[in-house]
Design an enzyme around this catalytic site. Structure first.
Site, PDB file in Angstrom:
ATOM      1  N   ASP A 195       2.734 -12.551  -8.455  1.00  0.00           N
ATOM      2  CA  ASP A 195       1.427 -12.095  -7.993  1.00  0.00           C
ATOM      3  C   ASP A 195       0.506 -12.195  -9.195  1.00  0.00           C
ATOM      4  OD1 ASP A 195      -0.797 -10.490  -6.784  1.00  0.00           O
ATOM      5  OD2 ASP A 195       0.725 -10.030  -5.294  1.00  0.00           O
ATOM      6  N   HIS A 272      -3.731 -14.644  -4.872  1.00  0.00           N
ATOM      7  CA  HIS A 272      -2.936 -13.725  -5.708  1.00  0.00           C
ATOM      8  C   HIS A 272      -2.241 -14.465  -6.849  1.00  0.00           C
ATOM      9  CE1 HIS A 272      -3.159  -9.853  -3.586  1.00  0.00           C
ATOM     10  NE2 HIS A 272      -3.255 -10.546  -2.470  1.00  0.00           N
ATOM     11  N   ASP A 327      -1.326 -14.405   1.811  1.00  0.00           N
ATOM     12  CA  ASP A 327      -2.293 -13.338   2.117  1.00  0.00           C
ATOM     13  C   ASP A 327      -3.496 -13.363   1.178  1.00  0.00           C
ATOM     14  OD1 ASP A 327      -0.394 -12.646   0.087  1.00  0.00           O
ATOM     15  OD2 ASP A 327      -1.163 -10.593   0.117  1.00  0.00           O
ATOM     16  N   GLU A 328      -4.615 -12.934   1.734  1.00  0.00           N
ATOM     17  CA  GLU A 328      -5.794 -12.507   0.977  1.00  0.00           C
ATOM     18  C   GLU A 328      -6.333 -13.534  -0.016  1.00  0.00           C
ATOM     19  OE1 GLU A 328      -5.628  -7.764   0.827  1.00  0.00           O
ATOM     20  OE2 GLU A 328      -4.174  -8.656  -0.534  1.00  0.00           O
ATOM     21  N   TYR A 419       3.669   0.756   5.064  1.00  0.00           N
ATOM     22  CA  TYR A 419       3.249   0.598   3.672  1.00  0.00           C
ATOM     23  C   TYR A 419       3.592   1.861   2.886  1.00  0.00           C
ATOM     24  CZ  TYR A 419       1.221  -4.017   3.638  1.00  0.00           C
ATOM     25  OH  TYR A 419       1.061  -5.377   3.640  1.00  0.00           O
ATOM     26  N   ASP A 421       3.227   2.512  -0.054  1.00  0.00           N
ATOM     27  CA  ASP A 421       2.346   2.855  -1.183  1.00  0.00           C
ATOM     28  C   ASP A 421       1.286   3.871  -0.771  1.00  0.00           C
ATOM     29  OD1 ASP A 421       1.079   0.975   0.446  1.00  0.00           O
ATOM     30  OD2 ASP A 421       0.255  -0.201  -1.211  1.00  0.00           O
ATOM     31  N   TRP A 469       4.439  -1.861  -2.480  1.00  0.00           N
ATOM     32  CA  TRP A 469       3.439  -2.452  -3.384  1.00  0.00           C
ATOM     33  C   TRP A 469       3.235  -1.475  -4.527  1.00  0.00           C
ATOM     34  CZ3 TRP A 469       2.398  -7.321  -2.465  1.00  0.00           C
ATOM     35  CH2 TRP A 469       2.451  -7.820  -1.163  1.00  0.00           C
ATOM     36  N   GLU A 471       1.076  -1.182  -7.338  1.00  0.00           N
ATOM     37  CA  GLU A 471      -0.096  -0.993  -8.208  1.00  0.00           C
ATOM     38  C   GLU A 471      -0.125   0.413  -8.819  1.00  0.00           C
ATOM     39  OE1 GLU A 471      -0.222  -2.439  -5.233  1.00  0.00           O
ATOM     40  OE2 GLU A 471      -1.825  -3.943  -5.115  1.00  0.00           O
TER      41      GLU A 471
HETATM   42  C1  ACM Z   1      -0.581  -7.583   1.701  1.00  0.00           C
HETATM   43  O1  ACM Z   1      -0.466  -6.357   1.777  1.00  0.00           O
HETATM   44  N1  ACM Z   1      -1.555  -8.139   1.005  1.00  0.00           N
HETATM   45  C2  ACM Z   1       0.322  -8.466   2.410  1.00  0.00           C
END
Ligand code: ACM
Length: 690
Positions: A195, A272, A327-328, A419, A421, A469, A471
């Protein structure tokens, strides 16, 4: 009441009826996670003794692997006998598929004299062993209740995702999580190895990926994020990061395989990817390190690089699936990049979405040519899905619904339920998280098959995954705190038939599992100290505006519509977090609504609560103005209230903006002014009039 409880009650009633002295022996529900598909309770127990042996029709290698696996567990003292059958022992039988048809299923009979575990695969045997281990660990360590269990999972894919880019955790940490996954019968680790915040897998052809792209010259991730997203050499005194050598990867993959877990690697593209572009700027549209996070799709060198990387990745990971992210992507660079524009013209691509899907399709062909399958986040649908890609649905369930209706397979991992997180309890009692609110109960409530699907479509939902995730998880301890016990809820969602799920039973079992995990050196969230939801949200609120008509001069966001036009007058107060379908959101906008009370009414109070959370750009209003009218034309101001809470505070804030006094009105206008920060949100849940 679930079927299982019904069965208990019926059995209990029967025992009372016959007046048997053993009626005090109403069977205790099995204390294991996930709850098996079918359990019959008998009288008595089997007790392990120093003489207890395994009698197994397994290959010598399998026996050795199992013995190695069981070292240090509650079955670690049980040796394998030479003879294939025996009493007073634990018989493990690889049977035919007529006896146990399900690939991961097993049948377990615990009697007073011995235990018979049969399965048509070694995976099934392994899962039967997990059931035995959990029964021993949650009991006295020696005795097992007499039961007959017929078990198999609801879904073939029961996964956990782990982001090791934002924060790096060593291979021992990964192996420790694999141990827990196996114990709860999970079978896929989705390893998010690359990432923007760091590349974590050794690629022999590109050594700079691990001597440079794996190291940030910042102690804190957020400083890296706001400080230009730069990298440094491994031997730089500021270097923070790490990576897995190819030997480390092989070790983890083999360790997982012994636990019947497949490791699916993720190599992110096209977005990413700041870390790669910092190392090889020629792969970006700008030719510079960090302008945006996307590879240049017009550049053949991008494909050469990614294919070379994937060749080494496929060599390390036997997994059928390779995850390519997807993604994104910002797609910003592509719009004005001469190479991307040329690619779009040459390939007749009408949009940057189609340019993205050109890349995904081309990479998919490459993987297919090497005998692998592509899996990606739900953005891979944009610009057209190939017939064979598997979609991981994260921005809700729509991606999966779209995929299965097109005949593609899908994995469910919607943010709202999966999720890990998000905050798991009252946010101000918790360490700082990225946002969102996902309690154990909410995760447990997830139903992966939407009602709208046909039987054939439902069969294409292959399973469920919890995403970690990282972070906001700078340490291994913190990461475990976020994983456990919520991943256990998803383990049961993925395994146990929906009709057997029972929150209260699960909650009790999860409390025990938390204790067990703690005794094994994990750092789970202390479930016994859970605070629970925002008190106001637990009961409906009565007030004069209830179910009255609301006119919006500013529209609410479709994404956070909550219950639509009635949200602000439905008597339902929001919980701790804005994404619970009780808070209504306004993006880049003021809020300006008028409530018609139907007739002129004496009012003494108008108020609404807002919340602020800096991470996801949710802000308190700068100012609120409340006014009232008898005719809907002339409004008299009642109050103007300024915000006095700084937008710089990291933690979750709530503030009520209101008026108190005495007036007569039919119409009440409530205006909340945005603080003007671009991309910012306003959220409120109810306009209360008394
Ligand atoms: C993601 O949470 N960007 C897949």
């Amino acid at each position: 009441m679930t079927k299982r409880n019904l069965f208990h009650s019926a059995l209990f009633a029967l025992l009372l009826l016959v007046g048997a002295s053993s009626c005090s022996q109403q069977p205790k529900e099995l204390d294991i996670i996930p709850m098996p598909r079918s359990v019959e309770y008998h009288r008595g127990t089997f007790t392990l003794s120093p003489e207890t042996k395994f009698y197994a029709s397994l290959s010598p290698e399998s026996k050795q692997a199992l013995a190695r696996y069981l070292e240090g567990t509650a079955l670690g003292q049980v040796a394998f006998a030479d003879e294939a059958t025996g009493n007073d022992g634990i018989e493990l039988t690889l049977c035919d598929t007529a006896t146990v048809p399900e690939a991961e299923g097993y049948r377990l009979e615990i009697g007073k004299k011995g235990i018979h575990l049969s399965a048509s695969t070694e995976t099934g045997i392994f899962y039967g062993i997990q059931t035995l281990l959990q029964l021993l660990n949650n009991g006295d360590g020696k005795s097992l209740p007499a039961v007959t269990i017929a078990d198999s999972p609801r879904f073939p894919y029961r996964g956990m995702h782990l982001d090791v880019s934002r924060h790096f955790y060593n291979k021992e940490f990964v192996k420790k999580q694999l141990d827990a996954m196996a114990y709860f019968k999970m079978n896929r680790l989705h390893w998010h190895l690359t990432d923007g915040a760091g590349w974590r897998i050794e690629i022999k052809k590109y050594p700079r990926l691990t001597s440079f792209a794996a190291w940030r010259p910042f102690e804190k991730l957020n400083d890296w994020w706001t400080g230009g997203r730069t990298f440094c050499d491994q031997d730089d005194p500021r270097a923070v990061g790490g990576y897995y050598t190819q030997d480390d990867i092989r070790e983890v993959v083999a360790y997982a395989a012994e636990r019947h877990i497949t490791v699916i690697p993720e190599i992110e593209m096209p977005g990413h990817s700041e870390e790669v572009l910092a190392t090889y700027p020629e792969l970006s549209c700008s030719g510079k390190p960090y302008v945006d996070a996307d590879y240049c799709i017009g550049n053949e060198k991008t494909f050469e690089f990614l294919e070379n990387v994937l060749l080494e990745v496929m060599d390390l990971f036997p997994s059928e699936y390779i995850h390519i992210g997807g993604d994104e992507a910002s797609k910003n660079g592509w719009r004005n990049c001469p190479r991307c524009k040329k690619r779009m013209a040459d390939e007749h691509l009408a949009s940057v979405e189609e340019l993205q899907s050109y890349m995904i399709h081309r990479i998919e062909r490459f993987l297919n040519d090497h005998g692998r399958k592509l899996i990606g986040w739900d953005e891979i649908i944009e610009g057209g899905l190939t017939p064979t890609a598997t979609v991981m649905s994260w921005r809700g369930e729509e991606g999966a619904i779209h995929a299965v209706k097109a005949g593609n397979a899908a994995i469910m991992t919607p943010g709202k339920y999966c999720y890990l997180d998000a905050y798991q309890d009252a946010p101000n009692t918790q360490p700082l998280a990225i946002g969102g609110y996902l309690t154990l109960e909410k995760a447990y409530s997830f139903e992966p098959v939407p009602d709208s699907l046909s039987t054939e479509e439902a069969a294409l939902i292959k399973g469920v995954q919890g995403n970690v995730w990282t972070e906001y998880m700078p340490t291994p301890e913190h990461t475990e705190y976020m994983i456990y016990p919520r991943i256990l809820a998803l383990a049961e969602v993925g395994w146990t038939p929906a009709e057997l799920k029972d929150w209260s039973s699960f909650h009790t079992r999860a409390l025990h599992a938390v204790n067990h995990l703690r005794s094994r050196g994990y750092n789970p969230f202390p479930l016994d100290k859970e605070v629970g939801d925002k008190p106001e949200s637990l009961q409906p609120v009565e007030h004069l505006a209830l179910h009255k008509s609301v006119t919006y001069a500013t529209p609410y966001s479709k994404q956070y519509a909550a219950q639509g036009d009635q949200t602000l007058v439905d008597g339902v107060r929001g919980g701790w977090m804005y994404n619970d379908d009780r808070w209504q959101g306004f993006l880049n906008s003021d809020l300006d609504v008028t409530i018609d009370l139907g007739s002129e009414t004496a009012i003494q109070e108008v108020s609404a609560e807002f919340l602020q959370l800096k991470g996801p750009y949710v802000w308190l209003p700068k100012q609120v103005t409340i006014s009232a009218s008898t005719d809907g034309k002339e409004y008299k101001p009642l109050a103007t209230v300024d915000n006095d809470i700084s937008p710089d505070i990291d933690t979750l804030q709530f503030k009520t903006f209101g008026w108190k006094g005495n007036t007569q009105a039919r119409y009440v206008r409530y205006q909340a002014q945005s603080n003007g920060i671009a991309g910012g949100w306003l959220f409120t849940d109810e306009i209360i009039i008394r």
